[in-house]
Motif scaffolding. Structure first.
Motif, PDB file in Angstrom:
ATOM      1  N   TYR A 217      29.380  21.991  16.186  1.00 31.34           N
ATOM      2  CA  TYR A 217      29.891  20.956  17.101  1.00 31.34           C
ATOM      3  C   TYR A 217      28.942  20.793  18.287  1.00 31.34           C
ATOM      4  CZ  TYR A 217      32.854  18.942  20.759  1.00 31.34           C
ATOM      5  OH  TYR A 217      33.349  18.175  21.780  1.00 31.34           O
ATOM      6  N   ALA A 218      28.411  21.925  18.769  1.00 28.89           N
ATOM      7  CA  ALA A 218      27.536  21.890  19.942  1.00 28.89           C
ATOM      8  C   ALA A 218      26.087  21.584  19.575  1.00 28.89           C
ATOM      9  CB  ALA A 218      27.629  23.215  20.696  1.00 28.89           C
ATOM     10  N   GLY A 219      25.815  21.280  18.282  1.00 27.65           N
ATOM     11  CA  GLY A 219      24.480  20.820  17.911  1.00 27.65           C
ATOM     12  C   GLY A 219      23.597  21.848  17.243  1.00 27.65           C
TER      13      GLY A 219
ATOM     14  N   LYS B  60      26.188  15.464  20.199  1.00 28.47           N
ATOM     15  CA  LYS B  60      26.515  16.805  20.691  1.00 28.47           C
ATOM     16  C   LYS B  60      26.832  16.799  22.187  1.00 28.47           C
ATOM     17  CE  LYS B  60      21.642  18.063  21.150  1.00 28.47           C
ATOM     18  NZ  LYS B  60      20.572  18.993  20.790  1.00 28.47           N
ATOM     19  N   PRO B  61      27.709  17.694  22.605  1.00 28.13           N
ATOM     20  CA  PRO B  61      28.029  17.828  24.030  1.00 28.13           C
ATOM     21  C   PRO B  61      26.749  18.028  24.833  1.00 28.13           C
ATOM     22  CG  PRO B  61      29.506  19.208  22.729  1.00 28.13           C
ATOM     23  CD  PRO B  61      28.480  18.643  21.783  1.00 28.13           C
ATOM     24  N   GLY B  62      26.726  17.466  26.013  1.00 31.11           N
ATOM     25  CA  GLY B  62      25.523  17.506  26.834  1.00 31.11           C
ATOM     26  C   GLY B  62      24.795  16.177  26.807  1.00 31.11           C
ATOM     27  N   THR B  63      25.211  15.265  25.903  1.00 36.79           N
ATOM     28  CA  THR B  63      24.573  13.953  25.802  1.00 36.79           C
ATOM     29  C   THR B  63      25.335  12.961  26.692  1.00 36.79           C
ATOM     30  OG1 THR B  63      24.203  14.511  23.478  1.00 36.79           O
ATOM     31  CG2 THR B  63      23.671  12.262  24.162  1.00 36.79           C
ATOM     32  N   PRO B  64      24.678  12.418  27.725  1.00 38.81           N
ATOM     33  CA  PRO B  64      25.400  11.512  28.631  1.00 38.81           C
ATOM     34  C   PRO B  64      25.860  10.245  27.914  1.00 38.81           C
ATOM     35  CG  PRO B  64      23.249  12.155  29.537  1.00 38.81           C
ATOM     36  CD  PRO B  64      23.284  12.610  28.114  1.00 38.81           C
TER      37      PRO B  64
ATOM     38  N   ASN C 217      39.945   8.356  17.419  1.00 37.58           N
ATOM     39  CA  ASN C 217      41.171   8.655  18.174  1.00 37.58           C
ATOM     40  C   ASN C 217      42.293   9.053  17.222  1.00 37.58           C
ATOM     41  OD1 ASN C 217      40.073   8.129  20.690  1.00 37.58           O
ATOM     42  ND2 ASN C 217      40.557   5.930  20.570  1.00 37.58           N
TER      43      ASN C 217
ATOM     44  N   LEU D 250      28.125   9.755  25.712  1.00 33.97           N
ATOM     45  CA  LEU D 250      28.723   9.862  24.376  1.00 33.97           C
ATOM     46  C   LEU D 250      29.974  10.759  24.369  1.00 33.97           C
ATOM     47  CD1 LEU D 250      25.647  10.176  21.957  1.00 33.97           C
ATOM     48  CD2 LEU D 250      26.777   8.136  22.819  1.00 33.97           C
ATOM     49  N   GLU D 251      30.507  11.051  25.552  1.00 35.81           N
ATOM     50  CA  GLU D 251      31.684  11.921  25.610  1.00 35.81           C
ATOM     51  C   GLU D 251      32.765  11.355  24.693  1.00 35.81           C
ATOM     52  OE1 GLU D 251      30.283  10.438  28.179  1.00 35.81           O
ATOM     53  OE2 GLU D 251      29.578  11.966  29.592  1.00 35.81           O
ATOM     54  N   HIS D 252      33.299  12.230  23.848  1.00 36.29           N
ATOM     55  CA  HIS D 252      34.355  11.794  22.939  1.00 36.29           C
ATOM     56  C   HIS D 252      35.173  12.997  22.523  1.00 36.29           C
ATOM     57  CE1 HIS D 252      31.162  13.206  20.266  1.00 36.29           C
ATOM     58  NE2 HIS D 252      32.087  13.381  19.334  1.00 36.29           N
ATOM     59  N   ARG D 253      36.309  12.732  21.923  1.00 35.99           N
ATOM     60  CA  ARG D 253      37.205  13.797  21.494  1.00 35.99           C
ATOM     61  C   ARG D 253      37.345  13.756  19.977  1.00 35.99           C
ATOM     62  NH1 ARG D 253      36.168  11.901  26.074  1.00 35.99           N
ATOM     63  NH2 ARG D 253      37.388  10.090  25.488  1.00 35.99           N
ATOM     64  N   ILE D 254      37.272  14.943  19.356  1.00 33.39           N
ATOM     65  CA  ILE D 254      37.552  15.019  17.926  1.00 33.39           C
ATOM     66  C   ILE D 254      38.608  16.091  17.706  1.00 33.39           C
ATOM     67  CG2 ILE D 254      35.257  14.274  17.205  1.00 33.39           C
ATOM     68  CD1 ILE D 254      34.588  17.211  16.616  1.00 33.39           C
TER      69      ILE D 254
END
Lengths: 340, 628
Positions: B321-323, B470-474, B491, B476-480
């Protein structure tokens, strides 16, 4: 922790998604959500560097309502998944959200090991002493005698004390607050975030549908001063409306006792001064239970130690330095080879 | 087949005299003793020396689940079999020609497998009343006719070893533990093996910390060698020479499945340009992979020994998930524990490589015995419609390419891949022509970084893969999450039609991976005909060997071996329809056969063996012969 190169003044709105919040009206989770959003804005880590990981349960819906990265996973496993996230990218601010069933029952093992390893996670344990999402069964923190669909005659097994468990597991940051304590909660959350290593915050959260009022005996405004003990590092353990009550150490019984302070009572100098780094004190405070003792609120224990991912990274970096570039062809030819 | 010729010992063996050696084409040797006798270690060293001599080989380490079972008992017997030859070797040998036993229990357990007329080398120093009783012998088998029909070489190895290491400053107990090297030295001489690599190995292992132990083991090795050289072996026992096998030209090494798999995963991660997070929990026979990878930190691998199987797969999912490249490993029972989390990875569509070193089951089953009975578990074994990709390695060395393919498919299709190996593949070894890593085309992962039009569950039109953000990418914040996701946005969605569409998409995405799978080939035999054997996994060597033998005898049969269990190769249905009979040999109660019957509506026949031991090539050969 990540510091934005150009610090932006975030507001709670910057951490709010467009998703409709689907908790029951009046649920304590709303208050916690509000406090968390305010804390995130205050901390100022950009949303892209924040990750919320949750398991299953009412509390676990949390990530959908925070406009950072979010991962709603499976029952009890959030601390394990969050550990993986942190292993891959230690620069992220990783928050773990779960309830008492999620983190102390089905996922108790993962909570224990995340704390023991001291992975830099901020673990928020919403304790409502009941299973909400599965419709009201008793939980591992329910008091003896809790009547529920699965215990119609009252539960007979004794409850787990979340913070005694955490301290026993080796947690280096242990704190407690209350859903509605909007002034207190953000401060504790901020401390938890600032702690490098695993931090656990137990938040007493009222379930309005299945366990309404279960914490009233120490959260009711009119009696709170007498039933809550707010601890601060370096301050004497005093409570009561006029701070007329205090905690004294009794060397004969090797225990803490509640005494009246002032004329006719104990001297202020007899009162224990809170020391966040004293684990034995933290263990005694975590065990305080009404009606004989107040419920202890605040940072009970904070004594940083080596953090897991940093130590792992150090080993990896040392090996990389020693071995030079990662050459697969060299690896394939390592050891005894022969030519045909 | 056997001819006696004069073969001089090799120059690097030292100043030995010319020895008359019998030239043989192939031989199978089994070492057996207490699990504390160092049998596996002996086998490992003999394997290395044999590989360095240029023979082709295959090995079969067979050990008990107990780490140190009571000394001298039959259930504590550990064995190591090696089949080597001057020709291509595909199996560890159906039955040993030579049996080396360290105690009576080892003789008791292994003698029934020895070929008639085979050679037994036994340590007579251990054949006392007590050990005979522990092994369950009423009478000494050396005296009651049990060994009639075999050639027997009795040596008091225990005493000889003690003599050899006397005065080297080690304890009596330590001296006793050198007897495996004495024996190794003896057997080295019989086969004309060079001792240099073994001496190096001993020095590397003990030289720094316990130089006296290193010296004693080397002294024992040399003493055993000298004893064989000077012994009057008897007319029916001779020194042997096995010529190098006619292998393809190139650089070779010996490799176990665990080694090949570990290097393959590291190579795959490098080709994908991803750091690997290997998250596992110890279980037999999968742990060796964790041990191998823990040594490869300098390749950017992080190994994480989790608190349980579930935490292991979950941490791997978190890493993906974190890349990163999340990889987990286990054996069947542990895979069962990981199942819910694998479903999550399928639902949120993240890459994940799951290695299953299969073992005999169900439940604890026979942890150290091999079986290929987790095909159903891999293809079907999850709640709901939860498809993923399943690959199976066929031999120790084949783990390298299979691992790279697993990484490639998982990252390209954003879907978990189960890589099946087994206890046999993990522990066995074979010579391997070392590939040039430069020949492997990189497949670097492209993370999504453009917020414009970003949909967490939007799809690539060809593969149906979703973007990896991946988290840390401005931006593109999203929830899965595990709750059904709406097409595109991801969603939460409980819309009935959306769930049907997403279920079909997940299935189609996995089927699309067949685009990246080569057409199935026929391994040996004609492309159409009377009988096709369809195998998968570690039975490759036995089936291949049996079919090739039949073909050499002018019989008719074909062999098709699958690496791709799901999705199946696109041409497989057509290929199988060209045969009158399709026989599916498996080390289980019939699993691939069911899959083939249901997929292609053909009358595929099961051929099962569920003994925890590898198939014998002879069984396949006889079956073809009987059918002809």
């Amino acid at each position: 922790m990540n510091v934005a190169p150009d610090p932006k003044n975030f507001t709670a709105k910057d951490f709010t998604t467009d998703q409709e919040v689907r908790w029951c009206p009046g649920c304590g989770d709303y208050a916690i959500l509000k406090a968390v959003r305010a804390t995130l804005a205050d901390i100022g880590t950009p949303p892209e560097d924040v990750v919320f990981v949750s398991g299953i349960g009412c509390a676990a819906r949390f990530p959908y309502y925070i406009s950072s990265y979010g991962f709603h996973t499976i029952h009890g496993r959030a601390p394990a998944i969050a550990t993986g996230v942190k292993l891959q990218n230690p620069d992220l601010d990783v928050w773990v959200v779960g309830g008492d069933g999620d983190m102390l029952s089905i996922g108790g093992n993962h909570t224990m090991h995340a704390l023991r390893r001291n992975v830099d996670l901020n673990i928020l344990l919403f304790n409502n002493e009941i299973y909400g999402l599965t419709k009201g069964q008793y939980s591992p923190t329910s008091r003896v005698g809790t009547r529920s669909p699965s215990t119609p005659d009252g539960s007979v097994d004794r409850p787990l004390s979340a913070l005694e468990f955490a301290l026993g597991a080796g947690a280096r940051f242990v704190a407690r607050s209350i859903d509605t304590a909007q002034k207190h909660l953000p401060g504790v959350l901020k401390r938890a975030h600032a702690h490098k290593g695993a931090s656990i915050v137990e938040i007493f959260q009222n379930c309005i549908v299945y366990n309404d009022g279960v914490f009233d005996h120490f959260t009711e405004k009119k009696s709170a001063a007498d039933t809550q003990l707010h601890v601060e590092h370096g301050e004497p353990l005093l409570f009561g409306k006029d701070k007329e009550k205090g905690i004294r150490f009794n060397p004969q019984s090797f225990s803490l006792e509640v005494v009246t302070v002032g004329e006719g009572g104990a001297a202020l100098s007899d009162i224990v001064v809170h020391d966040e780094t004293n684990k034995m004190l933290a263990q005694m405070l975590a065990a305080f239970q009404p009606p004989d003792f107040p419920v202890v609120i605040g940072v009970l224990y904070c004594d940083p130690d080596l953090e897991y991912v940093s130590e792992v990274t150090k080993q990896t970096e040392a090996e990389k330095e020693k071995a030079g570039p990662a050459d697969i062809n060299a690896l394939l030819r390592k050891g005894n080879t022969w030519t045909v | 087949m056997m001819s006696v010729t004069d073969v001089a010992t090799r120059a690097d063996e030292g100043p030995a005299a010319e020895v008359k050696r019998q030239e043989i084409d192939e031989v199978t040797v089994r070492f057996a003793g207490d699990s504390g006798d160092g049998v596996q270690l002996t086998g490992g060293r003999f394997t290395e020396a044999t590989a360095l001599a240029g023979n082709d080989l295959a090995t079969f380490p067979d050990f008990p689940a107990e780490i140190r079972a009571p000394v001298g008992t039959t259930f504590g017997v550990s064995a190591f079999q090696i089949h080597f030859g001057a020709r291509r070797i595909y199996t560890p040998g159906d039955a040993p020609d030579v049996l080396v036993v360290f105690n009576p229990a080892a003789l008791k357990v292994n003698l029934p497998d020895l070929v008639k007329g085979g050679l037994v080398i036994l340590d007579s120093g251990t054949f006392n009343k007590r050990n005979l009783a522990k092994a369950g012998f009423d009478q000494d088998p050396r005296e009651d006719g049990s060994l009639d029909g075999y050639r027997v070489l009795e040596i008091d190895i225990t005493a000889q070893t003690h003599n050899a290491v006397e005065g080297l400053g080690i304890t009596n107990k330590e001296a006793g533990r050198c007897k495996n090297f004495w024996t190794l030295g003896f057997v080295y001489w019989l086969y004309g093996r060079d001792r240099a690599a073994t001496v190096d190995w001993i020095n590397g292992k003990f030289g720094q910390k316990r130089p006296e132990i290193a010296a004693a083991n080397i002294a024992a090795l040399n003493a055993g060698h000298a004893a064989a050289e000077t012994a009057e072996l008897g007319a029916d026992i001779s020194a042997v020479h096995v010529s190098p096998a006619p292998l393809e030209q190139g650089l070779y090494r010996n490799i176990t499945g665990a080694e090949a798999l570990s290097i393959g995963l590291v190579a795959g991660a490098q080709l994908a340009d991803l750091p690997m997070k290997f998250c596992s929990y110890p279980i037999t026979p999968a742990s060796s992979l964790l041990h191998e990878l823990a040594k490869l930190k300098s390749f950017g691998v992080t190994t994480f020994q989790a608190e349980d199987e579930i935490a292991a797969v979950c941490a791997a999912i978190g890493a993906s998930y974190a890349g990163g490249l999340g990889v987990t490993s286990s054996s069947g029972p542990g895979i069962a524990l990981k199942t819910e989390a694998i479903g999550l990875a399928i639902g949120v569509e993240l890459p994940l490589v799951i290695v299953n070193a299969q073992r005999a089951g169900p439940s604890t089953g026979m942890p150290t015995k091999t079986e290929q009975s987790d095909l159903y578990q891999s293809v079907f074994g999850r709640n709901a419609d939860a498809p993923l990709i399943v690959l199976a390695a066929r031999s120790p060395a084949d783990c390298f390419d299979t691992a790279i393919e697993a990484v490639k498919l998982s990252t390209k299709y954003m879907v978990p891949v189960i890589l099946l190996s087994d206890g046999f593949i993990a522990n066995a070894s074979e010579p391997w022509q070392v590939p040039d890593f430069n020949d492997y085309a990189p497949f670097p992962v492209k993370f999504r970084d453009d917020p414009e039009g970003f949909q967490p569950f939007g799809r690539n039109a060809d593969t149906l893969a979703r973007p990896w953000a991946k988290p840390g990418t401005p931006g593109l914040e999203h929830r899965i999450g595990g709750i059904e996701r709406a097409e595109d946005s991801g969603n939460i969605s409980y819309e009935p039609e959306n769930h049907e569409r997403m279920t079909k998409i997940r299935a189609q995405k996995v089927l699309n991976a067949a685009q990246d799978i080569p057409d199935q080939i026929v391994d040996s035999g004609p492309p159409t005909g009377k009988i096709a054997f369809v195998s998968w996994g570690s039975t490759y060597g036995s089936i291949s060997s049996g079919v090739k033998r039949a073909l050499a005898d002018g019989l008719e049969a074909s062999h098709i071996h699958l690496r791709h269990i799901w999705p199946l190769p696109r041409n497989l249905g057509d290929l199988l329809s060209g045969f009158e009979r399709v026989i599916v040999p498996e080390m289980n109660n019939g699993q691939l056969v069911t899959l083939l019957r249901s997929e292609y509506a053909i009358d595929a026949e099961p051929l099962t063996q569920i003994t925890g031991r590898p198939f014998k090539a002879d069984r396949i050969y006889r079956l073809i012969k009987d059918a002809s």
